[in-house]
Design an enzyme around this catalytic site. Sequence first.
Site, short mmCIF file in Angstrom:
data_model
loop_
_atom_site.label_atom_id
_atom_site.label_comp_id
_atom_site.label_asym_id
_atom_site.label_seq_id
_atom_site.Cartn_x
_atom_site.Cartn_y
_atom_site.Cartn_z
N HIS A 83 0.76 -1.22 -0.06
CA HIS A 83 -0.16 0.08 0.08
C HIS A 83 0.80 1.45 -0.22
CE1 HIS A 83 -4.37 -0.99 0.26
NE2 HIS A 83 -3.96 -2.08 0.54
N ASP A 146 -6.96 4.32 10.11
CA ASP A 146 -8.39 4.10 9.64
C ASP A 146 -8.32 2.82 8.75
OD1 ASP A 146 -9.51 6.49 10.63
OD2 ASP A 146 -8.69 7.63 9.33
N GLU A 259 -11.89 13.00 14.61
CA GLU A 259 -11.29 13.10 13.26
C GLU A 259 -12.11 14.08 12.58
OE1 GLU A 259 -10.07 10.04 10.49
OE2 GLU A 259 -9.28 8.95 11.76
#
Length: 514
Positions: A83, A146, A259
């Site tokens: 990623h 997240d 957030e």
Amino acid sequence: MIAYLEHFVHENETVSIRDDDVSALEANFDLSTTGIASKDFGGMKSFKPLALIRTATANDVAQAVKSAARTSHFTVAARGNGHSINGQAMADKGLVLDMRAMENHYFQLLYLDDAPYVDVSGGALWEDVLKRCVLQFGLAPRSWTDYLSLTVGGTLSNAGVSGQAFRYGPQTSNVTELEVVNGKGDTLVCNERENSELFFATLGGLGQFGIITRARVLLQQAPHMVRWIRVVYSEFEEFTRDAEWLVKRREGDGFDYVEGFVFVNSDDPCNGWSTVPIDSPNQWFDPVHVPSTSGPVLYCLELALHYRNSYHRSHVDMVVDRLLKRLRFIEGLKFEVDVTYMEFMLRVNGAEKEAKCNGTWYAPHPWLNMFVSKSNIIDFDREVFKKILRHGVGGPILVYPLLRNKWDNRHSVVVPDSNIFYIVALLRFIPPPPKGPPSELLVAQNNAIIQLCYNKGFDFKLYLPHYQSQENWMRHYGDKWSRFVERKANFDPLAILAPGQRMFSRIPQPLSIT
């Protein structure tokens, strides 16, 4: 031993293998496999390695690094779940280590001074750590990202940030011990007392000093349920004022997760009003509540309160109402739902599934992640959110405050000097042309934002950084650059590790290893 090697044959290229260990590895090459190590989630860079090595144990990692060290030119990159965005986990004509092969090599619960910890593999996914800890022990790590389909070693090599970081710090601040293979091929256990310099260097060190094969992660009691809330603001100053008030509240007297994000003040289905309501058939965004004086973008504060099944719902309502009463969001634009803790933690999985169905998961992702000082965030909003990004980015634009005192200055990661700074993340999910703009155009937009920050004199740092020159890396680390270089010389003297960061060049001198 190493499970297998995937060999990429380069046209008109002869690779000199000088060591018996490397020759033995070559005998295990599997030419039929696909070459995933030349790609990453960013989809904008591609470098073919000489080999992909499935490292099942720390000894495999050490063997691969030693094999590279005995040559004059090999480099080694640790690849987690692929990623990275800008080729950080690639090794052009070098060795890429598939860390996912050792995901189950470690998993052990232990108590130290009555506090629970779990030892996990550097190649384990955080999602799997969550499930095993909660289902087997009723415990969970304190700090997260997240998206949880990332490896433990991958996020600890950067920082690991999410809505819990205001209270517990990044994931790097919640690890007390590592097992690391350094650039010499030595396997070392390190913590604050033993091999402490390697411990501090590796955390947030971008893979430059060692490859994490095991991490000891601090746990806490896992909640059963989460009250998940979103509230909307038209004025950025009120949004930041409330967000900062919330993150400075002590534990037990505030939300457990804070957030925020920016969205377009329109009915744009990808960037606008419809992106705010939490997935529920009973919730929708009614724009009639938006003040007529609002600008091109609006702001959403996202909050969560953890609780246990033994808590009465009226108690949860009371706590939430007391906290929300202090906030100045737009009346009529509050959305909330109660979900299990596991559902909340894995909430991004639904977005991943949708992105895979519409093809944007596999398209290029020219993302930008930054830390911006509190002193500059209002100007950043005016110049970037309201102007450059006024039409959105085709995905989330995260912005929320973090507390600098939750970050350890001994770690390698660098952040702004301000006591409060904001993470800004442009997470684009845009179809490739002709449906979407060329990724080069979006990269240019990212570069324009970065250059604006330089021109305005903002106190900022890139998160998940990528630079093309050592001069820019020096500017990134500032007065910590000399420490970074000294650590590199100590733990990876031939600059073998993490070549995809383009920070140091491989020194063409074989290391004598017995």
